[in-house]
Write a protein that holds these residues in place. Sequence first.
Motif, PDB file in Angstrom:
ATOM      1  N   VAL A 185       9.620 -17.261   6.048  1.00  0.00           N
ATOM      2  CA  VAL A 185       8.684 -16.313   6.667  1.00  0.00           C
ATOM      3  C   VAL A 185       8.617 -15.014   5.881  1.00  0.00           C
ATOM      4  O   VAL A 185       7.529 -14.525   5.550  1.00  0.00           O
ATOM      5  N   ILE A 186       9.762 -14.428   5.563  1.00  0.00           N
ATOM      6  CA  ILE A 186       9.775 -13.142   4.861  1.00  0.00           C
ATOM      7  C   ILE A 186       9.228 -13.312   3.442  1.00  0.00           C
ATOM      8  O   ILE A 186       8.446 -12.484   2.964  1.00  0.00           O
ATOM      9  N   GLY A 187       9.606 -14.384   2.771  1.00  0.00           N
ATOM     10  CA  GLY A 187       9.060 -14.639   1.432  1.00  0.00           C
ATOM     11  C   GLY A 187       7.553 -14.829   1.452  1.00  0.00           C
ATOM     12  O   GLY A 187       6.842 -14.338   0.581  1.00  0.00           O
ATOM     13  N   GLY A 188       7.059 -15.544   2.456  1.00  0.00           N
ATOM     14  CA  GLY A 188       5.618 -15.742   2.582  1.00  0.00           C
ATOM     15  C   GLY A 188       4.875 -14.453   2.861  1.00  0.00           C
ATOM     16  O   GLY A 188       3.831 -14.180   2.257  1.00  0.00           O
ATOM     17  N   LEU A 189       5.404 -13.652   3.777  1.00  0.00           N
ATOM     18  CA  LEU A 189       4.749 -12.374   4.093  1.00  0.00           C
ATOM     19  C   LEU A 189       4.760 -11.422   2.899  1.00  0.00           C
ATOM     20  O   LEU A 189       3.774 -10.739   2.628  1.00  0.00           O
ATOM     21  N   LEU A 190       5.878 -11.380   2.175  1.00  0.00           N
ATOM     22  CA  LEU A 190       5.937 -10.522   0.990  1.00  0.00           C
ATOM     23  C   LEU A 190       4.987 -11.023  -0.098  1.00  0.00           C
ATOM     24  O   LEU A 190       4.304 -10.227  -0.746  1.00  0.00           O
ATOM     25  N   GLY A 191       4.927 -12.334  -0.278  1.00  0.00           N
ATOM     26  CA  GLY A 191       4.031 -12.893  -1.292  1.00  0.00           C
ATOM     27  C   GLY A 191       2.571 -12.642  -0.986  1.00  0.00           C
ATOM     28  O   GLY A 191       1.804 -12.239  -1.853  1.00  0.00           O
ATOM     29  N   VAL A 192       2.174 -12.869   0.258  1.00  0.00           N
ATOM     30  CA  VAL A 192       0.781 -12.621   0.646  1.00  0.00           C
ATOM     31  C   VAL A 192       0.454 -11.131   0.543  1.00  0.00           C
ATOM     32  O   VAL A 192      -0.613 -10.744   0.055  1.00  0.00           O
ATOM     33  N   ILE A 214      -6.048  -9.374   9.028  1.00  0.00           N
ATOM     34  CA  ILE A 214      -5.164  -8.339   9.562  1.00  0.00           C
ATOM     35  C   ILE A 214      -4.273  -7.776   8.471  1.00  0.00           C
ATOM     36  O   ILE A 214      -4.112  -6.554   8.353  1.00  0.00           O
ATOM     37  N   ILE A 215      -3.685  -8.645   7.658  1.00  0.00           N
ATOM     38  CA  ILE A 215      -2.802  -8.185   6.585  1.00  0.00           C
ATOM     39  C   ILE A 215      -3.571  -7.371   5.562  1.00  0.00           C
ATOM     40  O   ILE A 215      -3.117  -6.308   5.131  1.00  0.00           O
ATOM     41  N   ARG A 216      -4.760  -7.841   5.180  1.00  0.00           N
ATOM     42  CA  ARG A 216      -5.557  -7.085   4.198  1.00  0.00           C
ATOM     43  C   ARG A 216      -5.956  -5.713   4.749  1.00  0.00           C
ATOM     44  O   ARG A 216      -5.860  -4.709   4.058  1.00  0.00           O
ATOM     45  N   TRP A 217      -6.380  -5.647   6.005  1.00  0.00           N
ATOM     46  CA  TRP A 217      -6.763  -4.380   6.618  1.00  0.00           C
ATOM     47  C   TRP A 217      -5.571  -3.433   6.663  1.00  0.00           C
ATOM     48  O   TRP A 217      -5.703  -2.252   6.352  1.00  0.00           O
ATOM     49  N   TYR A 218      -4.415  -3.945   7.042  1.00  0.00           N
ATOM     50  CA  TYR A 218      -3.221  -3.113   7.151  1.00  0.00           C
ATOM     51  C   TYR A 218      -2.831  -2.538   5.791  1.00  0.00           C
ATOM     52  O   TYR A 218      -2.519  -1.352   5.684  1.00  0.00           O
ATOM     53  N   ILE A 219      -2.868  -3.359   4.743  1.00  0.00           N
ATOM     54  CA  ILE A 219      -2.497  -2.878   3.410  1.00  0.00           C
ATOM     55  C   ILE A 219      -3.524  -1.888   2.883  1.00  0.00           C
ATOM     56  O   ILE A 219      -3.161  -0.879   2.269  1.00  0.00           O
ATOM     57  N   GLU A 220      -4.804  -2.120   3.117  1.00  0.00           N
ATOM     58  CA  GLU A 220      -5.831  -1.197   2.646  1.00  0.00           C
ATOM     59  C   GLU A 220      -5.757   0.159   3.335  1.00  0.00           C
ATOM     60  O   GLU A 220      -6.049   1.181   2.730  1.00  0.00           O
ATOM     61  N   HIS A 221      -5.370   0.182   4.616  1.00  0.00           N
ATOM     62  CA  HIS A 221      -5.335   1.442   5.350  1.00  0.00           C
ATOM     63  C   HIS A 221      -3.998   2.174   5.260  1.00  0.00           C
ATOM     64  O   HIS A 221      -3.983   3.401   5.282  1.00  0.00           O
ATOM     65  N   PHE A 222      -2.900   1.459   5.178  1.00  0.00           N
ATOM     66  CA  PHE A 222      -1.595   2.117   5.228  1.00  0.00           C
ATOM     67  C   PHE A 222      -0.771   1.961   3.955  1.00  0.00           C
ATOM     68  O   PHE A 222       0.203   2.677   3.770  1.00  0.00           O
ATOM     69  N   GLY A 223      -1.090   1.026   3.092  1.00  0.00           N
ATOM     70  CA  GLY A 223      -0.374   0.847   1.834  1.00  0.00           C
ATOM     71  C   GLY A 223       0.673  -0.248   1.913  1.00  0.00           C
ATOM     72  O   GLY A 223       1.077  -0.698   2.980  1.00  0.00           O
ATOM     73  N   ILE A 224       1.128  -0.646   0.729  1.00  0.00           N
ATOM     74  CA  ILE A 224       2.070  -1.750   0.635  1.00  0.00           C
ATOM     75  C   ILE A 224       3.458  -1.346   1.110  1.00  0.00           C
ATOM     76  O   ILE A 224       4.174  -2.154   1.707  1.00  0.00           O
ATOM     77  N   MET A 256       1.861  -8.881  -1.452  1.00  0.00           N
ATOM     78  CA  MET A 256       1.759  -8.485  -2.855  1.00  0.00           C
ATOM     79  C   MET A 256       0.471  -9.002  -3.489  1.00  0.00           C
ATOM     80  O   MET A 256      -0.139  -8.324  -4.312  1.00  0.00           O
ATOM     81  N   ASP A 257       0.046 -10.206  -3.113  1.00  0.00           N
ATOM     82  CA  ASP A 257      -1.216 -10.727  -3.636  1.00  0.00           C
ATOM     83  C   ASP A 257      -2.399  -9.884  -3.169  1.00  0.00           C
ATOM     84  O   ASP A 257      -3.305  -9.598  -3.946  1.00  0.00           O
ATOM     85  N   PHE A 258      -2.417  -9.502  -1.901  1.00  0.00           N
ATOM     86  CA  PHE A 258      -3.499  -8.644  -1.413  1.00  0.00           C
ATOM     87  C   PHE A 258      -3.453  -7.272  -2.073  1.00  0.00           C
ATOM     88  O   PHE A 258      -4.481  -6.687  -2.381  1.00  0.00           O
ATOM     89  N   TYR A 259      -2.252  -6.751  -2.270  1.00  0.00           N
ATOM     90  CA  TYR A 259      -2.111  -5.439  -2.901  1.00  0.00           C
ATOM     91  C   TYR A 259      -2.619  -5.469  -4.360  1.00  0.00           C
ATOM     92  O   TYR A 259      -3.239  -4.517  -4.817  1.00  0.00           O
ATOM     93  N   ASN A 260      -2.391  -6.566  -5.033  1.00  0.00           N
ATOM     94  CA  ASN A 260      -2.849  -6.702  -6.423  1.00  0.00           C
ATOM     95  C   ASN A 260      -4.241  -7.309  -6.522  1.00  0.00           C
ATOM     96  O   ASN A 260      -4.709  -7.603  -7.608  1.00  0.00           O
ATOM     97  N   ASN A 261      -4.907  -7.525  -5.382  1.00  0.00           N
ATOM     98  CA  ASN A 261      -6.263  -8.081  -5.301  1.00  0.00           C
ATOM     99  C   ASN A 261      -6.371  -9.464  -5.951  1.00  0.00           C
ATOM    100  O   ASN A 261      -7.351  -9.765  -6.623  1.00  0.00           O
ATOM    101  N   ASN A 262      -5.373 -10.300  -5.757  1.00  0.00           N
ATOM    102  CA  ASN A 262      -5.396 -11.642  -6.325  1.00  0.00           C
ATOM    103  C   ASN A 262      -5.961 -12.678  -5.358  1.00  0.00           C
ATOM    104  O   ASN A 262      -6.285 -13.780  -5.771  1.00  0.00           O
ATOM    105  N   ILE A 263      -6.056 -12.363  -4.069  1.00  0.00           N
ATOM    106  CA  ILE A 263      -6.558 -13.311  -3.080  1.00  0.00           C
ATOM    107  C   ILE A 263      -7.943 -12.856  -2.637  1.00  0.00           C
ATOM    108  O   ILE A 263      -8.161 -11.703  -2.322  1.00  0.00           O
TER     109      ILE A 263
END
Length: 90
Positions: A71-78, A20-30, A80-87
């Motif tokens: 929670v907020i740190g985890g969501l931001l970290g995940v 869900i997070i990866r789809w959301y970032i790919e379609h709407f941006g970070i 940013m990792d998806f946005y930078n294609n690290n995961i």
Amino acid sequence: MWNMYSSDSLAPRFIIFKYIIRWYIEHFGIACYITIFVGVIFIFLIRALVINVKRKEFDRVLMLIIFTSIVIGGLLGVGMDFYNNNIDIP
């Protein structure tokens, strides 16, 4: 299909949240992810924090501060990792 359970544990892996997070970032941006997805959760937790401060339940306030930072740190970290294609999702 998705392997929701691992062979060594009966606990679910909750991989659906990663999709869900990866789809959301790919379609709407970070920026949209941070403002809408993370922001709504942050506002909800801040509202709970304010309610407990008004009730003078400072043990819950401390608990909410710790929970909010995790929670907020985890969501931001995940995010940013998806946005930078690290995961890479298996």
